[in-house]
Design a protein around this motif. Structure first.
Motif, PDB file in Angstrom:
ATOM      1  N   ILE A 187       0.839  -1.203   0.000  1.00  0.00           N
ATOM      2  CA  ILE A 187       0.000   0.000   0.000  1.00  0.00           C
ATOM      3  C   ILE A 187       0.872   1.250   0.000  1.00  0.00           C
ATOM      4  O   ILE A 187       0.617   2.195  -0.746  1.00  0.00           O
ATOM      5  N   GLU A 188       1.892   1.252   0.833  1.00  0.00           N
ATOM      6  CA  GLU A 188       2.775   2.419   0.908  1.00  0.00           C
ATOM      7  C   GLU A 188       3.499   2.651  -0.414  1.00  0.00           C
ATOM      8  O   GLU A 188       3.633   3.788  -0.875  1.00  0.00           O
ATOM      9  N   SER A 201       0.947   3.804  -3.147  1.00  0.00           N
ATOM     10  CA  SER A 201       0.451   5.150  -2.865  1.00  0.00           C
ATOM     11  C   SER A 201       1.538   6.204  -2.979  1.00  0.00           C
ATOM     12  O   SER A 201       1.255   7.397  -2.857  1.00  0.00           O
ATOM     13  N   LEU A 244       3.991   6.664  -0.877  1.00  0.00           N
ATOM     14  CA  LEU A 244       4.312   7.192   0.450  1.00  0.00           C
ATOM     15  C   LEU A 244       5.755   6.862   0.813  1.00  0.00           C
ATOM     16  O   LEU A 244       6.206   5.736   0.628  1.00  0.00           O
ATOM     17  N   LEU A 304       2.331   4.125   7.342  1.00  0.00           N
ATOM     18  CA  LEU A 304       1.406   3.139   7.920  1.00  0.00           C
ATOM     19  C   LEU A 304       2.071   2.365   9.048  1.00  0.00           C
ATOM     20  O   LEU A 304       1.441   2.078  10.074  1.00  0.00           O
ATOM     21  N   ILE A 339      -1.492   9.709   4.911  1.00  0.00           N
ATOM     22  CA  ILE A 339      -2.136   8.506   4.347  1.00  0.00           C
ATOM     23  C   ILE A 339      -3.572   8.764   3.909  1.00  0.00           C
ATOM     24  O   ILE A 339      -4.359   7.843   3.791  1.00  0.00           O
ATOM     25  N   LEU A 375      -4.858   6.501   0.048  1.00  0.00           N
ATOM     26  CA  LEU A 375      -4.169   5.218  -0.096  1.00  0.00           C
ATOM     27  C   LEU A 375      -4.656   4.489  -1.345  1.00  0.00           C
ATOM     28  O   LEU A 375      -5.820   4.566  -1.717  1.00  0.00           O
ATOM     29  N   LYS A 376      -3.739   3.777  -1.990  1.00  0.00           N
ATOM     30  CA  LYS A 376      -4.055   2.953  -3.162  1.00  0.00           C
ATOM     31  C   LYS A 376      -3.406   1.588  -2.966  1.00  0.00           C
ATOM     32  O   LYS A 376      -2.377   1.473  -2.322  1.00  0.00           O
TER      33      LYS A 376
END
Length: 171
Positions: free
Chosen positions: A78-79, A82, A84, A89, A120, A123-124
């Motif tokens: 996810i990080e 996204s 990030l 997270l 966050i 998020l993707k």
């Protein structure tokens, strides 16, 4: 997290499942084209053993590569998807160590947690990408699909008989 784990699972399962499906598709396409009827009985039997052995090997090799993604893998996915940085997270899941009673430390920790929570917002998970082109640079998977399509068209209503003849060599 569940969506990320499912995406990661697909990226693991599909490359493991594709080789056995390719071998089965190759056998089926060749059978539908009635290719085994041109073989002498001993070569037909030998090729059946070869296909079965190769299919067994690809199933075994695929099973050995399967791993179910864990929570940490999903969070990292996810990080990364996204965009990030600095793992916000994971930072949100961290806890202040026991015994930290200093009000300045607590205030700094809470400010850090708020900052990570702000990062966050969008998020993707990202679409699964099993990476088959890297594993199959000559696109053999397309040839197997084409062979199956041509086999089904050529065999027509005779497909069942051709498959039966392919599975039973005449010795």
């Amino acid at each position: 997290i569940t969506q990320a784990r499912l995406s990661l699972a697909w990226e693991t399962v599909w490359p493991a499942v594709w080789p056995p499906l390719g071998v089965a598709g190759l056998f089926t396409g060749f059978s539908l084209l009635d290719g085994f009827s041109h073989f002498p009985g001993w070569l037909h039997a030998l090729s059946l053993i070869g296909f079965a052995g190769f299919l067994g090997y690809t199933v075994y090799a695929g099973i050995r590569t399967l791993t179910w993604p864990n929570h940490r893998d999903a969070v990292r996915r996810i990080e990364t998807a996204s965009g990030l940085e600095h793992r916000p997270l994971e930072a949100l899941q961290d806890k202040l160590p026991d015994g930290m009673t200093d009000p300045t430390s607590k205030a700094l920790w809470q400010a850090h947690q708020r900052q990570m929570a702000e990062r966050i917002r969008s998020l993707k998970v990202g679409a699964p990408s099993p990476g088959l082109p890297a594993r199959d640079p000559w696109a053999l998977r397309a040839m197997v699909v084409l062979l199956l399509f041509i086999g089904v068209v050529v065999a027509g209503p005779d497909a069942g008989d051709r498959m039966s003849r392919a599975l039973v060599p005449t010795l």
